[in-house]
Enzyme design. Structure first.
Site, PDB file in Angstrom:
ATOM      1  CE  LYS A  49      26.154  23.084-101.934  1.00  0.00           C
ATOM      2  NZ  LYS A  49      26.896  22.110-102.765  1.00  0.00           N
ATOM      3  CG  ASP A  51      32.018  21.701-107.470  1.00  0.00           C
ATOM      4  OD1 ASP A  51      31.206  20.760-107.382  1.00  0.00           O
ATOM      5  OD2 ASP A  51      32.277  22.282-108.538  1.00  0.00           O
ATOM      6  CD  GLU A 185      28.357  23.778-105.494  1.00  0.00           C
ATOM      7  OE1 GLU A 185      27.299  23.125-105.551  1.00  0.00           O
ATOM      8  OE2 GLU A 185      29.465  23.274-105.290  1.00  0.00           O
TER       9      GLU A 185
END
Length: 341
Positions: A49, A51, A185
């Site tokens: 994931k 950012d 993340e």
């Protein structure tokens, strides 16, 4: 200068199996459903994931348009990224990805992309993770696995600043824990057998390492002591019936420059009356009392990204830290995220 307006043609792209003369003007991105744990199984693949800013890249005969998740044209804001994408070995394409600032250790950082001027002073990378159109062919109807295989071929030798987002089919929760240990993340998990579904949630899910969400700034308090300009930001979100509700405050994570930038933006949005549909509580079990007479209310237009420890029993955020402004997300789309187990 970036054009922060939607073009007349910026509507949800219709994905089909038919040949098309040109890539869609804009495709509403497929969205993620929040889950406490990453899923596992033969139909799921997992990606890091990122950012940064979700960004569609429309390429046509060497001309690139960078489009935010709400359809804004940000090509002028990131010209170096657009120039790099124009070097890809395609006549036309529509790519889904995320534009990120990258730290020296390889971890993406939202604060870096906010500070970047894209002039070479900061390291920006566009991570491409889906391909919806290529050289006259709309392929969003194909399963994700086939789309990514074609994208990987396009990005065999990518120009500087462009990268292919790898995926892994191992156990999702084991991968999520490993990502957390490395300071990432979280994960985005996707059904490898599904077509691209603009605007929908379900076949893509996200599982995070930190509680992190977007909230609308509805006001600010006066500073105390040595602090300048802003004491804390008051946060809110829309519920399922459209009411703007209070979520709590955030006062940490803001540098002096951030405080100055925020104060300038918020002063321009100042209003006399509270925009919330219900008054915030004056007292809570955590934090100092809120004196409404000292609150400066603003139009609910700016969106802040915030990390937090938890929600309290009275539906307020606890131990919040300001991450940055989300210029790519309209305030009217902000809802409270409820993870599914």
């Amino acid at each position: 200068m970036a054009r922060n307006t939607r073009s007349a043609a910026a509507k949800r792209g219709k994905l089909s199996s038919k040949a098309a003369a040109e890539p869609p003007r804009w495709v509403e991105p497929e969205l993620c459903r929040l889950m406490e744990k990453a899923p596992s199984g033969p139909r799921w693949v997992h990606e890091i994931k990122f950012d940064g800013y979700r960004m569609g890249a429309r390429i046509e005969h060497g001309q690139v348009t960078l489009l935010t998740r709400s359809g804004l044209d940000w090509t002028g804001k990131y010209p170096e990224t657009a120039a790099a994408l124009s070097k890809l070995p395609v006549e036309s394409a529509y790519i889904d990805g995320e534009l990120c600032g990258v730290r020296p250790d390889g971890v993406t950082s939202f604060s870096l992309i906010q500070a970047a001027s894209d002039s070479g002073s900061s390291s920006l990378v566009y991570f491409a993770f889906d391909l919806l159109f290529i050289d006259g062919e709309a392929i969003g109807f194909l399963p994700l696995g086939e789309r990514k295989a074609r994208l990987e071929k396009v990005l065999e030798s990518p120009p500087h600043g462009i990268a292919y987002s790898e995926h892994d089919s191992a156990d999702g929760e084991r991968l999520r824990k490993a990502a957390c240990e490395h300071g990432l993340e979280g994960l985005v998990s996707k059904r490898i057998d599904q077509p691209y579904k603009p605007g929908e949630r379900g076949t893509w899910v996200k599982s995070k390492c930190l509680n992190r969400s977007e909230f609308i700034i509805v006001g600010w308090t006066d500073p105390e002591g040595a602090r300048v300009l802003i004491g804390s930001l008051l946060l809110g979100y829309y519920d399922s019936i459209g009411r703007l509700l209070y979520a709590g405050r955030v006062g940490t994570g803001m540098s002096q420059q951030t405080l100055r930038n925020l104060h300038e933006k918020l002063e321009a949005l100042a209003i006399a009356n509270m925009p919330l549909d219900e008054k915030p509580p004056r007292k809570s079990r955590f934090g100092s009392p809120l004196e409404l007479s000292r609150v400066h209310w603003v139009k609910p237009e700016l969106v802040a990204e915030v990390t937090y420890l938890t929600w309290t029993a009275d539906n307020l955020l606890r131990h919040t830290v300001f991450v940055g402004l989300r210029e790519d997300k309209p305030a009217e789309e902000v809802r409270r995220e409820m993870p599914r187990s």
